[in-house]
Design an enzyme around this catalytic site. Structure first.
Site, PDB file in Angstrom:
ATOM      1  N   CYS A  97      -4.311 -18.863  19.701  1.00 62.76           N
ATOM      2  CA  CYS A  97      -4.518 -17.611  20.605  1.00 62.76           C
ATOM      3  C   CYS A  97      -3.172 -16.821  20.359  1.00 62.76           C
ATOM      4  O   CYS A  97      -2.208 -17.354  19.754  1.00 62.76           O
ATOM      5  CB  CYS A  97      -4.193 -17.937  22.264  1.00 62.76           C
ATOM      6  SG  CYS A  97      -5.566 -18.956  22.933  1.00 62.76           S
ATOM      7  N   SER A 124      -0.149 -10.008  -0.835  1.00 64.00           N
ATOM      8  CA  SER A 124      -0.797 -11.169  -1.056  1.00 64.00           C
ATOM      9  C   SER A 124      -0.288 -12.050  -1.968  1.00 64.00           C
ATOM     10  O   SER A 124      -0.673 -13.324  -1.979  1.00 64.00           O
ATOM     11  CB  SER A 124      -2.422 -10.788  -1.069  1.00 64.00           C
ATOM     12  OG  SER A 124      -3.032  -9.946  -0.306  1.00 64.00           O
ATOM     13  N   THR A 166       0.909  -1.303   0.122  1.00 61.94           N
ATOM     14  CA  THR A 166       0.081   0.188   0.120  1.00 61.94           C
ATOM     15  C   THR A 166       0.992   1.175  -0.202  1.00 61.94           C
ATOM     16  O   THR A 166       0.452   2.352  -0.526  1.00 61.94           O
ATOM     17  CB  THR A 166      -0.879  -0.273   1.257  1.00 61.94           C
ATOM     18  OG1 THR A 166      -1.636  -1.167   1.136  1.00 61.94           O
ATOM     19  CG2 THR A 166      -1.846   1.331   1.198  1.00 61.94           C
TER      20      THR A 166
HETATM   21  N1  ASP Z   1      -2.848  -5.484   0.298  1.00 64.90           N
HETATM   22  C1  ASP Z   1      -1.676  -4.644   0.660  1.00 64.90           C
HETATM   23  C2  ASP Z   1      -0.437  -5.274   0.694  1.00 64.90           C
HETATM   24  O1  ASP Z   1      -0.422  -6.251   1.662  1.00 64.90           O
HETATM   25  C3  ASP Z   1      -1.891  -4.121   2.115  1.00 64.90           C
HETATM   26  C4  ASP Z   1      -0.834  -3.093   2.752  1.00 64.90           C
HETATM   27  O2  ASP Z   1       0.233  -2.957   2.014  1.00 64.90           O
HETATM   28  O3  ASP Z   1      -1.010  -2.505   3.806  1.00 64.90           O
HETATM   29  O4  ASP Z   1       0.372  -5.215  -0.088  1.00 64.90           O
END
Ligand code: ASP
Length: 358
Positions: free
Chosen positions: A292, A73, A28
């Site tokens: 947990c 991801s 992001t």
């Molecule tokens: N979907 C983004 C990623 O992991 C989320 C982020 O960067 O915070 O690349």
């Protein structure tokens, strides 16, 4: 891999004292909205325009960008091998390394790198952001600037944090103890079973006793073998025999991280235990990790975990699932003897679990 390399001209008037290699993988931090309104990664060159302060730091910065920055991801084994290789190849040239990475799988990548970079004696700081750097309220600038500062911090000429960490929202955490716990707020990471290595405010307050000590003369090794014939099996009330059976029948499967309840408990129904026993007998390695976030697995504390111990399921102690699955992938590829894989799994390798042997 076709890396893109950007060298930054710092505006330092004095002689530059420090150097950092930034590895930009995506996430992001460096994303922008596309025509449909979805966030997609963009080129690092553009990011630099958003952080003008960077050029005021007395650091020589080189950026190596993934050819196609990715949403984390999409991280796979090859990306981990590439990250480790870039660090290994450039190890002697830089004081420290900052890996810009999406938050979604950052804890997995930081854990894996902590196992792959054996002999590490310099800081490798993973960071990212919850809001793209182009947004007014973005957390990216602060995360990036402080990570750079940590990456060059020294005491008596030695790096203060010679290990793989995650810096996020004022906290420096050991990478293989971290977990993403927030998808909206800025405090995205937690390390429930290990204290923060530092907190940043007007100063960076290091928690020295918690940080791995610098060991003079240590040589970095490049370990690039990984084995992903593994699975995470999360228990839930009502899980059926058919599900467990199909997991353990997966062709080529070598190991299971079994996410159990509480302090390592599982159903005590005979069908379940028999399947687990058969799996261990056929050479599958089963690593017991708790669902947990805090606390640890204590096999034998309850009757519902005593049998797992008897069968030969291994206790993960206070390890996170992220560290457990990456450690398993690493050991399966780097050890030939099953007994060694098992011994190393339950022994701390890179500070990922507490030593509970005594
Ligand atoms: N979907 C983004 C990623 O992991 C989320 C982020 O960067 O915070 O690349």
């Amino acid at each position: 891999m076709n890396y893109k390399i950007v060298r930054l001209n710092t505006a330092a008037k004095k002689e530059i004292e420090h150097s950092v290699l930034i590895i930009y993988t995506g996430g992001t931090l460096g994303m922008a909205y596309d025509a449909s309104g979805a966030l997609v990664p963009f080129n690092f060159g553009q990011i630099l325009e958003k952080v003008p302060n960077l050029t005021n730091m007395n650091i020589s910065i080189t950026v190596i960008s993934f050819p196609e920055p990715i949403d984390s991801s999409n991280i796979n084994l090859q990306h981990w091998v590439d990250m480790a290789y870039i660090i290994y190849e450039n190890y002697d040239t830089y004081d420290g390394f900052v890996v810009l990475h999406g938050t979604d799988t950052m804890a997995y990548s930081a854990s894996m790198l902590s196992f792959m970079l054996q002999g590490l004696n310099k800081p490798v700081i993973f960071t990212g952001a919850q809001l793209p750097i182009s947004e007014m309220r973005s957390d990216a600038r602060e995360n990036l600037m402080t990570s750079l500062e940590i990456a060059i911090s020294k005491s008596d000429g030695k790096p203060i944090v010679p290990e793989v960490c995650i810096f996020f929202n004022h906290m420096l955490l050991r990478g293989n103890r971290s977990k993403k716990v927030q998808s909206v707020h800025f405090d995205a990471f937690e390390s429930e079973n290990y204290p923060p290595l530092a907190e940043s405010g007007i100063i960076i307050d290091y928690n020295y006793p918690a940080i791995r000590t610098f060991e003079p003369g240590k040589q970095l090794k490049y370990m690039n073998q990984l084995n992903n014939q593994v699975v995470v099996l999360k228990l839930f009330p009502g899980i059926t025999k058919k599900v467990i059976e199909s997991f353990i029948k997966i062709k080529g499967l070598k190991g299971i991280v079994l996410e159990t309840y509480g302090s390592g408990n599982s159903p005590s129904e005979p069908w379940f235990l028999k399947l687990m026993e058969r799996a261990v007998a056929t050479g599958l390695i089963i690593f017991n990790v708790s669902q947990c976030n805090g606390g640890r697995v204590i096999q034998g504390r309850y009757q519902t975990s005593r049998d797992l111990k008897r069968i030969g399921v291994l206790s993960g102690g206070d390890i996170t699932t992220e560290a457990a699955i990456t450690k398993l992938m690493f050991l399966l590829a780097n050890e030939t003897l099953e007994s060694e894989i098992k011994r190393k799994l339950i022994t701390p390798m890179a500070g990922e679990m507490s030593d509970l042997s005594n």
